[in-house]
Design a protein around this motif. Structure first.
Motif, PDB file in Angstrom:
ATOM      1  N   LYS A  25      61.246  -0.654  -8.846  1.00 20.46           N
ATOM      2  CA  LYS A  25      61.259  -1.805  -9.751  1.00 20.46           C
ATOM      3  C   LYS A  25      60.695  -3.016  -9.019  1.00 20.46           C
ATOM      4  O   LYS A  25      61.240  -3.443  -8.002  1.00 20.46           O
ATOM      5  CB  LYS A  25      62.669  -2.079 -10.252  1.00 20.46           C
ATOM      6  N   LEU A  26      59.601  -3.545  -9.537  1.00 21.27           N
ATOM      7  CA  LEU A  26      58.920  -4.697  -8.961  1.00 21.27           C
ATOM      8  C   LEU A  26      58.808  -5.800  -9.991  1.00 21.27           C
ATOM      9  O   LEU A  26      58.827  -5.542 -11.193  1.00 21.27           O
ATOM     10  CB  LEU A  26      57.509  -4.315  -8.496  1.00 21.27           C
ATOM     11  N   GLY A  27      58.647  -7.017  -9.509  1.00 20.63           N
ATOM     12  CA  GLY A  27      58.455  -8.145 -10.392  1.00 20.63           C
ATOM     13  C   GLY A  27      57.859  -9.322  -9.648  1.00 20.63           C
ATOM     14  O   GLY A  27      57.708  -9.286  -8.416  1.00 20.63           O
ATOM     15  N   VAL A  28      57.518 -10.347 -10.387  1.00 20.44           N
ATOM     16  CA  VAL A  28      56.999 -11.591  -9.827  1.00 20.44           C
ATOM     17  C   VAL A  28      57.679 -12.747 -10.545  1.00 20.44           C
ATOM     18  O   VAL A  28      58.198 -12.588 -11.652  1.00 20.44           O
ATOM     19  CB  VAL A  28      55.465 -11.718  -9.971  1.00 20.44           C
ATOM     20  N   GLY A  29      57.662 -13.911  -9.909  1.00 19.16           N
ATOM     21  CA  GLY A  29      58.266 -15.079 -10.534  1.00 19.16           C
ATOM     22  C   GLY A  29      57.660 -16.367 -10.018  1.00 19.16           C
ATOM     23  O   GLY A  29      57.039 -16.395  -8.949  1.00 19.16           O
ATOM     24  N   ARG A  52      57.502 -16.100  -6.082  1.00 19.71           N
ATOM     25  CA  ARG A  52      58.285 -15.049  -5.439  1.00 19.71           C
ATOM     26  C   ARG A  52      57.893 -13.686  -5.972  1.00 19.71           C
ATOM     27  O   ARG A  52      57.512 -13.539  -7.137  1.00 19.71           O
ATOM     28  CB  ARG A  52      59.779 -15.296  -5.613  1.00 19.71           C
ATOM     29  N   GLY A  53      57.995 -12.702  -5.112  1.00 22.19           N
ATOM     30  CA  GLY A  53      57.898 -11.314  -5.515  1.00 22.19           C
ATOM     31  C   GLY A  53      59.317 -10.810  -5.703  1.00 22.19           C
ATOM     32  O   GLY A  53      60.274 -11.439  -5.252  1.00 22.19           O
ATOM     33  N   GLU A  64      63.546 -10.771  -2.515  1.00 23.90           N
ATOM     34  CA  GLU A  64      62.529 -11.658  -3.071  1.00 23.90           C
ATOM     35  C   GLU A  64      61.751 -12.368  -1.965  1.00 23.90           C
ATOM     36  O   GLU A  64      62.172 -13.424  -1.485  1.00 23.90           O
ATOM     37  CB  GLU A  64      63.172 -12.702  -3.988  1.00 23.90           C
ATOM     38  N   PRO A  65      60.613 -11.810  -1.538  1.00 20.18           N
ATOM     39  CA  PRO A  65      59.758 -12.587  -0.637  1.00 20.18           C
ATOM     40  C   PRO A  65      59.244 -13.801  -1.398  1.00 20.18           C
ATOM     41  O   PRO A  65      58.942 -13.708  -2.591  1.00 20.18           O
ATOM     42  CB  PRO A  65      58.623 -11.642  -0.284  1.00 20.18           C
ATOM     43  N   LYS A  66      59.162 -14.960  -0.709  1.00 23.30           N
ATOM     44  CA  LYS A  66      58.815 -16.183  -1.439  1.00 23.30           C
ATOM     45  C   LYS A  66      57.994 -17.122  -0.565  1.00 23.30           C
ATOM     46  O   LYS A  66      57.987 -17.025   0.652  1.00 23.30           O
ATOM     47  CB  LYS A  66      60.062 -16.914  -1.899  1.00 23.30           C
ATOM     48  N   TYR A  92      58.418 -20.117   3.852  1.00 24.31           N
ATOM     49  CA  TYR A  92      58.061 -18.747   3.514  1.00 24.31           C
ATOM     50  C   TYR A  92      59.060 -17.821   4.188  1.00 24.31           C
ATOM     51  O   TYR A  92      59.386 -17.964   5.358  1.00 24.31           O
ATOM     52  CB  TYR A  92      56.621 -18.411   3.904  1.00 24.31           C
ATOM     53  N   GLY A  93      59.605 -16.917   3.387  1.00 21.80           N
ATOM     54  CA  GLY A  93      60.644 -16.031   3.897  1.00 21.80           C
ATOM     55  C   GLY A  93      61.080 -15.057   2.830  1.00 21.80           C
ATOM     56  O   GLY A  93      60.316 -14.717   1.923  1.00 21.80           O
ATOM     57  N   ILE A  94      62.319 -14.627   2.933  1.00 23.48           N
ATOM     58  CA  ILE A  94      62.836 -13.646   1.977  1.00 23.48           C
ATOM     59  C   ILE A  94      64.253 -14.041   1.569  1.00 23.48           C
ATOM     60  O   ILE A  94      65.053 -14.473   2.388  1.00 23.48           O
ATOM     61  CB  ILE A  94      62.793 -12.224   2.570  1.00 23.48           C
ATOM     62  N   ASP A  95      64.511 -13.926   0.280  1.00 25.36           N
ATOM     63  CA  ASP A  95      65.840 -14.143  -0.279  1.00 25.36           C
ATOM     64  C   ASP A  95      66.377 -12.803  -0.758  1.00 25.36           C
ATOM     65  O   ASP A  95      65.609 -11.910  -1.121  1.00 25.36           O
ATOM     66  CB  ASP A  95      65.797 -15.096  -1.474  1.00 25.36           C
TER      67      ASP A  95
END
Length: 182
Positions: A25-29, A52-53, A64-66, A92-95
């Motif tokens: 399951k992938l998404g973008v935002g 974010r991805g 969520e990489p952002k 830039y990082g990941i949540d």
């Protein structure tokens, strides 16, 4: 610009087919809002926006990489005139969101924890440094369809400096997410 739009449209068309095959399951935002400094007189509230991805890692965890861009405002003081522009921060990082379902209709709440690199720049003082920081907060999600949702988040950010001290702020954002292959 036209090439970027064409590439995004192609990705939106191809990704549902690819994720349906693999079960991933992938998404973008995208998101935007306000960023308010905490305990700092050298700048005022500013704006933040970012991208974010989204990757569903476990049933209750979404990674969520952002990348986010903040522009703080000019400080205001009744005592003296500082004539400083607010700093610019690129994060830039990941949540990791904990608790919200990935896609689907309805309301859900979640926690957010994250880490990443924060580049703080201020041209007037030649400040340009990048440090590892962390963030934590809460949010809620409203799923309109299995593919489209909106979320609201309140997140605290802490950027420790090498020579001591830290830069702290709180963001309030609203975002829109698109989920592939639901």
């Amino acid at each position: 610009m036209k090439k970027a739009v064409v590439l995004i449209v192609l990705l939106l068309l191809v990704c549902p087919l690819a994720t349906a095959q693999t079960g991933v399951k992938l998404g973008v935002g995208v998101f935007g809002g306000l960023d308010a400094p905490v305990g700092q007189d050298d700048q005022a509230q500013g704006t933040v926006f970012g991208f974010r991805g989204r990757l569903k890692a476990l049933p209750i965890i979404t990674l969520e990489p952002k990348i986010a861009f903040t522009s703080f405002g000019e400080p205001e003081s009744d005592i003296l005139t500082l004539n400083l522009d607010g700093s610019k921060v690129t994060a830039y990082g990941i949540d990791a969101t904990l608790g919200a379902p990935f896609g689907g209709k309805g309301f859900s709440m979640f926690a957010v924890v994250g880490a990443g690199f924060y580049n703080v720049k201020r041209d007037q003082t030649d400040q340009d440094e990048t440090n590892l920081g962390w963030s934590a907060g809460l949010g809620f999600n409203i799923g309109f369809t299995p593919l489209i949702s909106a979320d609201v988040r309140g997140v605290a950010h802490v950027i420790p400096y090498d020579d001591g001290g830290s830069k702290k702020s709180v963001t309030a954002t609203i975002g829109v997410n698109y989920n592939f292959g639901m």
